[in-house]
Write an enzyme that holds these catalytic residues in place. Structure first.
Site, PDB file in Angstrom:
ATOM      1  CB  CYS A  51      -0.995   0.008   1.158  1.00 41.17           C
ATOM      2  SG  CYS A  51      -0.270   0.049   2.775  1.00 41.17           S
ATOM      3  CB  SER A  52       0.563   4.321  -1.964  1.00 42.39           C
ATOM      4  OG  SER A  52       0.406   3.545  -3.120  1.00 42.39           O
ATOM      5  CB  THR A  53      -0.549   6.479   2.308  1.00 41.77           C
ATOM      6  OG1 THR A  53      -1.818   5.864   2.544  1.00 41.77           O
ATOM      7  CG2 THR A  53      -0.553   7.205   0.970  1.00 41.77           C
ATOM      8  CD  GLN A 107      -3.345   3.363   0.408  1.00 41.71           C
ATOM      9  OE1 GLN A 107      -2.206   2.965   0.225  1.00 41.71           O
ATOM     10  NE2 GLN A 107      -4.154   3.709  -0.580  1.00 41.71           N
TER      11      GLN A 107
END
Length: 187
Positions: A8-10, A13
């Site tokens: 996941c990018s952040t 998340q």
């Protein structure tokens, strides 16, 4: 063996949805490798490297969706080539693609093109949104930690020569770099 990868990018998340999907696809929890807070465009992902290193000939490398693996065609192609050279199949959800099979390779490349297109659209929309906010005066960037009055007082105290940068940082409860930025801003 089935090797799973989730990303996941952040930091905001949650990886649980992907992890659950991988377990539902038959990946044992100890064979799931994850990266949290890293974008798909960043190729330096420790979880991905561990997952690739754990993959052996005859294994299946599984991700819930292609965009969790890569956000560009060259990166997706590079990962698929690594898997192919090891004799590892790639599964996107329940669909297995053999990187050595011409049809599998073609379909994988089409999916990678869509993942890259989606990433490009996100970047374009973000830039457009920022431009609109800036034009409306709503995008100002990070605000200074000190009020204008505090900034002027910090400058005055610094100019007397009675206080070091460290003293000023302690007095105003900010970091030394903030003191330097403030002095540069008010000059």
């Amino acid at each position: 063996m089935k090797i799973g990868y989730a990303r996941c990018s952040t930091d905001k998340q949650d990886l649980m949805v992907q992890k659950t999907a991988l377990i539902d696809l038959g990946v044992k929890e100890e064979n799931i490798h994850m990266d949290h807070g890293l974008t798909g465009t960043n190729r330096d992902r420790p979880g991905l490297e561990r997952a690739l290193a754990a993959s052996r000939e005859g294994d299946t490398f599984i991700v819930s969706k292609l965009d969790r693996l890569a956000r560009s065609v060259p990166d997706a192609r590079s990962i698929a080539d690594q898997l192919e050279s090891k004799g590892v199949k790639l599964a996107l959800g329940q669909s297995i693609y053999d990187p050595a099979d011409p049809m599998g390779k073609m379909f994988f490349n089409i999916l990678a093109t869509f993942a890259e297109f989606e990433a490009d659209l996100i970047r374009m929309r973000t830039k457009e949104g920022m431009a609109i906010a800036k034009a409306k005066g709503k995008l100002r960037g990070k605000q200074p930690k000190l009020s204008p009055k505090q900034q002027n007082e910090l400058k005055r105290m610094h100019e007397t020569g009675d206080h070091s940068i460290s003293d000023l940082a302690e007095i105003f409860a900010v970091s030394r770099p903030t003191v330097y930025r403030t002095l540069n801003r008010v000059r």
